[in-house]
Design an enzyme around this catalytic site. Structure first.
Site, PDB file in Angstrom:
ATOM      1  N   HIS A  54     -24.800 117.931  15.686  1.00  0.00           N
ATOM      2  CA  HIS A  54     -24.205 116.805  16.406  1.00  0.00           C
ATOM      3  C   HIS A  54     -22.691 116.732  16.210  1.00  0.00           C
ATOM      4  CE1 HIS A  54     -28.232 114.365  16.611  1.00  0.00           C
ATOM      5  NE2 HIS A  54     -28.186 115.342  17.489  1.00  0.00           N
ATOM      6  N   ASP A 113     -20.726 114.369  15.290  1.00  0.00           N
ATOM      7  CA  ASP A 113     -20.176 113.730  14.088  1.00  0.00           C
ATOM      8  C   ASP A 113     -20.156 114.659  12.892  1.00  0.00           C
ATOM      9  OD1 ASP A 113     -22.935 113.703  13.902  1.00  0.00           O
ATOM     10  OD2 ASP A 113     -23.102 111.633  13.234  1.00  0.00           O
TER      11      ASP A 113
END
Length: 246
Positions: free
Chosen positions: A103, A105
């Site tokens: 992901h 992040d």
């Protein structure tokens, strides 16, 4: 007098053990907290549609003027700020960066590390799940690897699916500090983003972590404050299948 001093010393120890780590550095885009002698927590921010502005954690391990970063900030700007801070404040050169899953992040700022010649390492499942060449880790491993630098050795381990099918944890045995990433929830957290989650395996995976690393003292989750093994227990309970949690 001796009894009084003993009680005073005990009170000081308890205060220190229960105190939250203070910010070593803080800007609008980056916060650094020291967790132990060799580990730091970096906090940056991701703007999301569903949850607004979200604080995202990563871990840094530093020894003998070398550093390994676990999870990049979500963008290149904050990643450059982090790399520069490590150099100016700690005199440390980043020798590797390790995204703990696919992901944004975890690896949104990966290009900033590559542009500075910093090698990236990730689980092969993470590499397989990505379709952006700019965010593609350069080296892969299957299930388990040891990263040695300075006098330290950090374990990066895949123990099953949970938040995603590729999520790994990182553990510094000498200081019993673990970066759980988004696989591990902060206390009182909700379930969060389940788009790529494996709800059937999540609890079992965290149980595997507890069994393999029973001595862990500090756990840094993907979002929110660090804590102890209570974060592992909270995550296990949250994702227990209904027939086991009743």
């Amino acid at each position: 007098m001796r009894i009084y001093l003993t009680h005073l010393l005990l009170a000081i120890i308890l205060v220190n053990c229960n105190s939250k780590p203070e910010n070593l550095y803080e800007s609008e885009t980056l916060i650094i907290k020291q967790i132990s002698d060799h580990t730091y927590q970096h906090i940056t921010y991701l703007q999301t549609n569903d949850y607004g502005k979200v604080g995202c954690n990563g871990m840094i391990v530093v020894d003998q003027n070398e550093a390994i970063v676990f999870d990049t900030p979500p963008d290149d700007e904050a990643s450059v700020e982090l790399i520069n801070w490590l150099g100016s404040a700690l005199g440390s050169r980043v020798v590797a960066v390790v995204p703990t899953h696919f992901h944004k992040d975890c690896l949104g700022g990966l290009a900033a590390f590559h542009q500075r010649g910093i090698p990236s390492i990730a689980h092969n499942k993470t590499i397989q799940l990505l379709d952006s060449a700019a965010l593609l880790p350069q080296q892969g491993f299957d299930n388990f690897t040891n990263l040695t630098f300075g006098s330290q050795e950090v374990v990066v381990d895949y123990l099953g699916a949970g938040h995603t099918s590729d999520n790994v944890v990182a553990y510094l045995p000498t200081e019993q500090v673990m970066f759980g990433g988004c696989l591990i929830k902060k206390l009182k957290a909700g379930k969060g983003n389940l788009e790529d989650a494996d709800l059937d395996e999540w609890s079992t995976t965290v149980e595997n972590i507890k069994e393999k690393y029973p001595d862990v003292k500090v756990v840094i989750p993907g979002h929110g404050p660090s804590g102890g093994q209570a974060l592992l227990d909270y995550t296990i309970k949250m994702f227990l299948p209904k027939n086991q949690s009743d």
